[in-house]
Design an enzyme around this catalytic site. Structure first.
Site, PDB file in Angstrom:
ATOM      1  N   ARG A 242       0.842  -1.198   0.000  1.00  0.00           N
ATOM      2  CA  ARG A 242       0.000   0.000   0.000  1.00  0.00           C
ATOM      3  C   ARG A 242       0.880   1.252   0.000  1.00  0.00           C
ATOM      4  O   ARG A 242       1.989   1.235   0.551  1.00  0.00           O
ATOM      5  CB  ARG A 242      -0.926   0.003   1.218  1.00  0.00           C
ATOM      6  CG  ARG A 242      -1.954  -1.121   1.195  1.00  0.00           C
ATOM      7  CD  ARG A 242      -2.853  -1.068   2.423  1.00  0.00           C
ATOM      8  NE  ARG A 242      -3.853  -2.147   2.392  1.00  0.00           N
ATOM      9  CZ  ARG A 242      -3.660  -3.377   2.848  1.00  0.00           C
ATOM     10  NH1 ARG A 242      -2.484  -3.686   3.408  1.00  0.00           N
ATOM     11  NH2 ARG A 242      -4.611  -4.292   2.766  1.00  0.00           N
ATOM     12  N   LYS A 269      -2.639  -2.151   7.652  1.00  0.00           N
ATOM     13  CA  LYS A 269      -4.081  -1.907   7.721  1.00  0.00           C
ATOM     14  C   LYS A 269      -4.778  -2.963   8.559  1.00  0.00           C
ATOM     15  O   LYS A 269      -5.703  -2.657   9.328  1.00  0.00           O
ATOM     16  CB  LYS A 269      -4.668  -1.885   6.311  1.00  0.00           C
ATOM     17  CG  LYS A 269      -6.146  -1.583   6.253  1.00  0.00           C
ATOM     18  CD  LYS A 269      -6.622  -1.500   4.819  1.00  0.00           C
ATOM     19  CE  LYS A 269      -8.108  -1.187   4.753  1.00  0.00           C
ATOM     20  NZ  LYS A 269      -8.592  -1.096   3.347  1.00  0.00           N
ATOM     21  N   HIS A 332      -1.611   3.319  -5.697  1.00  0.00           N
ATOM     22  CA  HIS A 332      -2.361   2.170  -5.173  1.00  0.00           C
ATOM     23  C   HIS A 332      -2.679   1.188  -6.293  1.00  0.00           C
ATOM     24  O   HIS A 332      -2.899  -0.001  -6.049  1.00  0.00           O
ATOM     25  CB  HIS A 332      -3.654   2.655  -4.518  1.00  0.00           C
ATOM     26  CG  HIS A 332      -4.189   1.711  -3.487  1.00  0.00           C
ATOM     27  ND1 HIS A 332      -4.751   0.494  -3.814  1.00  0.00           N
ATOM     28  CD2 HIS A 332      -4.251   1.787  -2.130  1.00  0.00           C
ATOM     29  CE1 HIS A 332      -5.143  -0.119  -2.719  1.00  0.00           C
ATOM     30  NE2 HIS A 332      -4.844   0.631  -1.683  1.00  0.00           N
ATOM     31  N   ARG A 335      -1.141  -2.385  -6.936  1.00  0.00           N
ATOM     32  CA  ARG A 335      -1.701  -3.583  -6.305  1.00  0.00           C
ATOM     33  C   ARG A 335      -2.704  -4.265  -7.233  1.00  0.00           C
ATOM     34  O   ARG A 335      -2.726  -5.486  -7.365  1.00  0.00           O
ATOM     35  CB  ARG A 335      -2.371  -3.198  -4.982  1.00  0.00           C
ATOM     36  CG  ARG A 335      -1.374  -2.720  -3.941  1.00  0.00           C
ATOM     37  CD  ARG A 335      -2.039  -2.088  -2.731  1.00  0.00           C
ATOM     38  NE  ARG A 335      -2.900  -3.010  -2.005  1.00  0.00           N
ATOM     39  CZ  ARG A 335      -2.482  -3.955  -1.194  1.00  0.00           C
ATOM     40  NH1 ARG A 335      -1.167  -4.148  -1.022  1.00  0.00           N
ATOM     41  NH2 ARG A 335      -3.333  -4.724  -0.549  1.00  0.00           N
ATOM     42  N   HIS A 358      -4.480  -8.787   2.411  1.00  0.00           N
ATOM     43  CA  HIS A 358      -5.901  -8.557   2.569  1.00  0.00           C
ATOM     44  C   HIS A 358      -6.381  -9.224   3.848  1.00  0.00           C
ATOM     45  O   HIS A 358      -5.781 -10.182   4.330  1.00  0.00           O
ATOM     46  CB  HIS A 358      -6.677  -9.110   1.367  1.00  0.00           C
ATOM     47  CG  HIS A 358      -6.588  -8.226   0.170  1.00  0.00           C
ATOM     48  ND1 HIS A 358      -6.887  -8.646  -1.101  1.00  0.00           N
ATOM     49  CD2 HIS A 358      -6.217  -6.912   0.046  1.00  0.00           C
ATOM     50  CE1 HIS A 358      -6.706  -7.655  -1.954  1.00  0.00           C
ATOM     51  NE2 HIS A 358      -6.301  -6.603  -1.281  1.00  0.00           N
ATOM     52  N   TYR A 368      -4.464 -14.881  10.560  1.00  0.00           N
ATOM     53  CA  TYR A 368      -3.399 -15.415   9.714  1.00  0.00           C
ATOM     54  C   TYR A 368      -2.180 -15.820  10.525  1.00  0.00           C
ATOM     55  O   TYR A 368      -1.868 -15.200  11.543  1.00  0.00           O
ATOM     56  CB  TYR A 368      -2.902 -14.320   8.769  1.00  0.00           C
ATOM     57  CG  TYR A 368      -3.675 -14.161   7.496  1.00  0.00           C
ATOM     58  CD1 TYR A 368      -3.780 -15.196   6.576  1.00  0.00           C
ATOM     59  CD2 TYR A 368      -4.280 -12.951   7.211  1.00  0.00           C
ATOM     60  CE1 TYR A 368      -4.467 -15.022   5.402  1.00  0.00           C
ATOM     61  CE2 TYR A 368      -4.971 -12.773   6.027  1.00  0.00           C
ATOM     62  CZ  TYR A 368      -5.063 -13.805   5.125  1.00  0.00           C
ATOM     63  OH  TYR A 368      -5.749 -13.622   3.967  1.00  0.00           O
TER      64      TYR A 368
END
Length: 403
Positions: A242, A269, A332, A335, A358, A368
């Protein structure tokens, strides 16, 4: 004899306080300094007590008598007027401490340490601009869903649909904080989830045609602006992190020996450590850049001071300088470029999503493992760098090289 305005004004202070009685326990306490203070003495539970009604003339003779009469009515009912006044003042203080703005600022201070400074500033700015003006002084427990919807629809009317949805989300967090701190019994935002216009899906312009990607790479290689900016463009397309993660990159996050860029959870994020495997091409760019900015904290420092990172507009401004409009390509958009081409080439979707950092989609699996699919992602990132390098060179056998 009862008091009059004339007798109160003409009374001369002495060396000691003097009481000027009006009747029913009400009197003016005339102090040696000349202050005229309203007092009322009364008995409750066999004890003499005292009420203070303020100072004359701020509280008029008529006003003081009304306050006395109110107090006497409470005595007739068997209530202590002094205790009633203290309870009312306590309720008022509690209400002042439970307005929407007070609770929102409490919540903000609790949360701000979890956010990037710029994001925290944005949240506070939106609250001050859009919510505090209409709801700030309202006791949070009295705010109705309709009041909240009215404030949100003002945001909608200026065309900021996405901001309206984000404001609703933040208000929900504020109300849930108010619930757990005992200010409200429920969160009224749950009634409004279907009341706003649908938020448009965010789209970042990007280039996905392989030939055009090759042209973009050649344009970046030929960039005639600042060296650090050119490197930011290259690392941006090679790693597709990002824009905020890119421009705030710190040299301490890079491990050249293991070819990894580890971005701390506080900068991500999804608030989770993110590993970016570094291709040979990325390492070459970074090592060259290290000789220029490696003495400082930031990989891409501001042109004004090395104490701050590169401006958020720098990469997009560089793309404009290269001839790409904001409808064609953005920082951006790197991505989207990578995601589209990875998927077209058949790379595993889970590995792509993980490399794009994500949010978790599988609620059963939970959070994760930050190193998930890491061996495959290392292979994927090197293949990506080789692929766009081949596109840059107008190679004709690029598909096989990418897979």
């Amino acid at each position: 004899m009862t008091l009059s305005d004339t007798s109160i004004r003409k009374a001369k202070p002495g060396a000691k306080p003097v009481k000027l009685f009006d009747g029913g326990g009400l009197y003016v306490l005339l102090t040696p300094t000349g202050s005229r203070l309203w007092r009322m003495k009364y008995r409750f539970g066999g004890k003499e007590k005292l009420l203070a009604f303020g100072a004359y003339p701020a509280v008029s003779l008529k006003g003081a008598r009304e306050l006395r009469d109110d107090a006497r009515r409470e005595l007739v009912k068997g209530n202590d007027p002094g205790e009633i006044r203290r309870a009312r003042k306590a309720a008022a203080r509690m209400q002042d401490g439970s307005t929407f703005e007070v609770v929102a600022r409490e919540w903000f201070e609790l949360m701000r340490g979890k956010w990037e400074a710029e994001y925290a500033d944005l949240i506070l700015h939106r609250l001050e601009r859009d919510m505090f003006s209409s709801l700030g002084r309202r006791p949070i427990a009295e705010i109705t869903p309709l009041e909240l919807l009215t404030a949100l629809r003002r945001i909608e009317r200026r065309g900021a649909i996405d901001t309206a949805h984000r404001s609703l989300q933040k208000c929900g967090q504020i109300f849930r904080y108010a619930v757990v701190t005992g200010r409200v019994s429920h969160d009224p935002t749950t009634d409004l989830r279907e009341a706003l216009k649908p938020a448009p899906k965010q789209h970042y312009p990007s280039i996905t045609d392989p030939k055009e990607v090759g042209a973009l790479m050649r344009a970046i290689r030929g960039y005639a602006g600042g060296f650090e900016t050119k490197c930011a463009l290259l690392i941006g397309i090679l790693t597709f992190v990002r824009p905020g993660e890119l421009r705030k990159a710190e040299w301490s996050e890079f491990d050249f020996d293991h070819a990894e860029w580890r971005i701390s959870a506080s900068r991500m994020k999804i608030k989770e450590l993110h590993i970016v495997p570094l291709s040979k091409q990325s390492l070459a760019v970074l090592k060259e850049l290290y000789s220029v900015t490696g003495h400082g904290r930031y990989v891409f420092p501001s042109v004004r001071t090395s104490a701050r990172p590169m401006s958020e507009n720098t990469v997009n401004a560089a793309l404009r300088r290269l001839g790409y409009t904001s409808e064609q390509m953005t920082g951006h958009g790197f991505r989207s470029t990578a995601s589209t081409l990875f998927n077209e080439q058949g790379w595993p979707a889970d590995a792509i999503e993980r490399q794009l950092s994500h949010g978790e989609r599988d609620e059963v699996r939970g959070a994760y493992n930050f190193a998930e699919y890491l061996p495959l992602r290392r292979k994927m990132m090197q293949a990506w760098a080789d692929y766009i390098e081949a596109l840059e060179c107008n190679a004709t056998t690029i598909r096989s090289r990418f897979r």
